[in-house]
Design an enzyme around this catalytic site. Structure first.
Site, PDB file in Angstrom:
ATOM      1  N   HIS A 191      62.057 -38.120  17.768  1.00 20.36           N
ATOM      2  CA  HIS A 191      63.165 -37.161  17.723  1.00 20.36           C
ATOM      3  C   HIS A 191      63.132 -36.111  18.831  1.00 20.36           C
ATOM      4  CE1 HIS A 191      59.916 -35.167  15.535  1.00 20.36           C
ATOM      5  NE2 HIS A 191      60.405 -34.064  16.065  1.00 20.36           N
TER       6      HIS A 191
HETATM    7  C1  UD1 Z   1      63.949 -29.841  14.730  1.00 24.58           C
HETATM    8  C2  UD1 Z   1      62.897 -28.945  15.368  1.00 24.58           C
HETATM    9  C3  UD1 Z   1      61.689 -29.772  15.782  1.00 24.58           C
HETATM   10  C4  UD1 Z   1      61.182 -30.603  14.630  1.00 24.58           C
HETATM   11  C5  UD1 Z   1      62.320 -31.459  14.114  1.00 24.58           C
HETATM   12  C6  UD1 Z   1      61.901 -32.329  12.958  1.00 24.58           C
HETATM   13  C7  UD1 Z   1      63.643 -26.967  16.600  1.00 24.58           C
HETATM   14  C8  UD1 Z   1      63.844 -26.396  17.940  1.00 24.58           C
HETATM   15  N1  UD1 Z   1      63.378 -28.273  16.546  1.00 24.58           N
HETATM   16  O1  UD1 Z   1      64.443 -30.695  15.750  1.00 24.58           O
HETATM   17  O2  UD1 Z   1      60.657 -28.919  16.207  1.00 24.58           O
HETATM   18  O3  UD1 Z   1      60.091 -31.390  15.043  1.00 24.58           O
HETATM   19  O4  UD1 Z   1      63.361 -30.589  13.686  1.00 24.58           O
HETATM   20  O5  UD1 Z   1      62.933 -33.106  12.519  1.00 24.58           O
HETATM   21  O6  UD1 Z   1      63.717 -26.241  15.630  1.00 24.58           O
HETATM   22  N2  UD1 Z   1      71.134 -33.319  12.014  1.00 24.58           N
HETATM   23  C9  UD1 Z   1      71.734 -33.983  10.984  1.00 24.58           C
HETATM   24  N3  UD1 Z   1      71.281 -33.734   9.730  1.00 24.58           N
HETATM   25  C10 UD1 Z   1      70.280 -32.881   9.477  1.00 24.58           C
HETATM   26  C11 UD1 Z   1      69.677 -32.196  10.546  1.00 24.58           C
HETATM   27  C12 UD1 Z   1      70.106 -32.436  11.813  1.00 24.58           C
HETATM   28  O7  UD1 Z   1      72.637 -34.780  11.183  1.00 24.58           O
HETATM   29  O8  UD1 Z   1      69.922 -32.695   8.298  1.00 24.58           O
HETATM   30  C13 UD1 Z   1      71.571 -33.578  13.393  1.00 24.58           C
HETATM   31  C14 UD1 Z   1      72.404 -32.448  13.938  1.00 24.58           C
HETATM   32  O9  UD1 Z   1      73.659 -32.881  14.224  1.00 24.58           O
HETATM   33  C15 UD1 Z   1      71.671 -31.957  15.166  1.00 24.58           C
HETATM   34  C16 UD1 Z   1      70.542 -32.954  15.379  1.00 24.58           C
HETATM   35  O10 UD1 Z   1      70.438 -33.730  14.204  1.00 24.58           O
HETATM   36  O11 UD1 Z   1      72.491 -31.914  16.291  1.00 24.58           O
HETATM   37  C17 UD1 Z   1      69.232 -32.264  15.636  1.00 24.58           C
HETATM   38  O12 UD1 Z   1      68.888 -31.306  14.635  1.00 24.58           O
HETATM   39  P1  UD1 Z   1      68.141 -29.919  15.017  1.00 24.58           P
HETATM   40  O13 UD1 Z   1      67.719 -29.223  13.795  1.00 24.58           O
HETATM   41  O14 UD1 Z   1      68.958 -29.201  16.008  1.00 24.58           O
HETATM   42  O15 UD1 Z   1      66.864 -30.327  15.814  1.00 24.58           O
HETATM   43  P2  UD1 Z   1      65.831 -31.489  15.576  1.00 24.58           P
HETATM   44  O16 UD1 Z   1      65.937 -32.419  16.708  1.00 24.58           O
HETATM   45  O17 UD1 Z   1      65.913 -32.050  14.196  1.00 24.58           O
END
Ligand code: UD1
Length: 356
Positions: free
Chosen positions: A196
């Site tokens: 991820h």
């Molecule tokens: C976040 C953390 C990372 C951690 C990871 C574990 C930060 C900077 N990053 O990254 O350190 O290792 O979580 O998973 O805090 N999304 C969904 N559903 C969800 C959550 C996210 O669809 O429940 C999608 C969103 O559209 C978003 C993307 O996934 O654009 C990424 O989510 P985000 O929380 O921004 O960062 P992660 O890559 O998950």
């Protein structure tokens, strides 16, 4: 009242172990959920599986660019702290929720605790590195998981009396649930994949190399790939599904399913920090697609090897344990003691002595 703040998937394993210890030590706490992760299988599944206390408040921030997401957490968390005035804000890990909550509390002069303090990759392009450094430097009480992380804090000038080396609550959780992780329906060794990190999945060239490696591996091996939402979006955008048709891909798994696959994997391909630690404890070969690791001890004494996002390197490392004697972890005594399953209780003992 202590606020235990979490919001993203890797926070909940740590919160589970810490809250069990708080209950045992009769430390009053509430969970505040920022809502950084909101899909069922990125957050609620862990509340259900671990029987976590219902969050006192859900800040419902959801996904946004970093500044906006961090700002929304700060604005909503500040409002809550102004109304309720918690006695301490306890943060875990290195996600945006961690730094946002710590900033709010520090500015309101509410004592801030950071579990997983001192972890460093040296790579300021990683958002987590920024979150970790900021959080550590505004925390009143810091709990590193390893001697190296404690040394990093000392080297950055953090006062020694704020720092308590306790080990890792995430490993407490792994050991606590080890008997409950069922395995009877897994008969064949497989390769488990979890990815991820933006550096791997948001970069078309890197994600293409990784998917080609998975495609080659899936010719001869079972490849199990629960796909993180960020990664799924990029596979769509870069049109990479054709490489994954023989890969056993699915939605993100809950803790027990994922751990069942991890425990019985021939090898694990990941860019997660936590999985490098867990595989080292389980003696499972771990290929970390990273330039650097924040968890040096898993490379030095554990089962992690670092590889570049290159199809040949990933392929060669992933099949290694299928044809060679697998690596075994060889932790020095101090790390064995720190990974004894009681880190959260050591945290609770320190907190109990504070006036919170
Ligand atoms: C976040 C953390 C990372 C951690 C990871 C574990 C930060 C900077 N990053 O990254 O350190 O290792 O979580 O998973 O805090 N999304 C969904 N559903 C969800 C959550 C996210 O669809 O429940 C999608 C969103 O559209 C978003 C993307 O996934 O654009 C990424 O989510 P985000 O929380 O921004 O960062 P992660 O890559 O998950």
């Amino acid at each position: 009242m202590i606020y235990l703040v979490g919001g993203a998937r890797p926070n909940f394993m740590k919160i589970a172990a810490i809250s069990r210890a708080f209950e045992k030590y009769e430390i009053f706490y509430d969970i505040i959920h920022t809502g950084q992760h909101y899909d069922y299988n990125m957050n609620q599944v862990f509340f259900d599986e671990f029987g976590l206390k219902e969050p006192l408040v859900h800040l419902n921030v959801g996904s946004d660019p970093h500044g906006k997401q961090t700002g929304k957490i700060m604005e909503r968390f500040e409002r809550l702290c102004l109304d309720e005035r918690p006695s301490m804000v306890f943060t875990v890990g290195d996600v945006n929720s961690t730094m946002a909550a710590a900033l709010v509390a520090a500015k309101m002069h509410i004592p801030v605790v950071h579990q997983e303090a001192g972890m460093r990759s040296g790579d300021m392009k990683m958002p987590e590195e920024i979150n970790r450094i900021v959080t550590d430097h505004i925390s009143d009480l810091l709990f590193p998981i390893s001697p190296q992380d404690r040394l990093n804090l000392y080297n950055e000038g953090i006062e020694k009396d704020k720092v308590h080396l306790v080990g890792d609550p995430m490993i407490d959780n792994l050991l606590f649930y080890s008997d409950r992780i069922e395995d009877e329906d897994i008969s064949e060794k497989h390769i488990l994949v979890e990815l991820h990190r933006p550096a791997n999945v948001d970069n078309k060239e890197n994600l293409t190399e990784i998917c080609i490696a998975l495609s080659q591996l899936s010719d001869q091996h079972i490849v199990v790939f629960p796909i993180h939402p960020r990664t799924r979006k990029r596979i769509d955008e870069f049109k990479l599904w054709s490489y994954l048709h023989a890969v056993d891909h699915c939605e993100p798994m809950g803790y027990f399913d994922f751990h069942k696959y991890m425990k019985h994997a021939g090898s694990v391909i990941t860019d997660s920090d936590g999985i490098q630690q867990e595989t080292s404890i389980l003696n499972v070969h771990c290929i970390a697609i990273r330039d650097t690791s924040n968890i040096e001890y898993t490379i030095k004494y554990g089962t992690t090897v670092l590889v570049k996002p290159n199809r040949d390197s990933i392929y060669a490392q992933a099949i290694y344990p299928f044809y060679n004697e697998p690596f075994k972890s060889n932790f020095p005594e101090q790390l064995k003691m720190l990974n004894d399953g009681n880190s959260s209780e050591r945290i609770a003992e320190v907190i109990k002595k504070c006036k919170y």
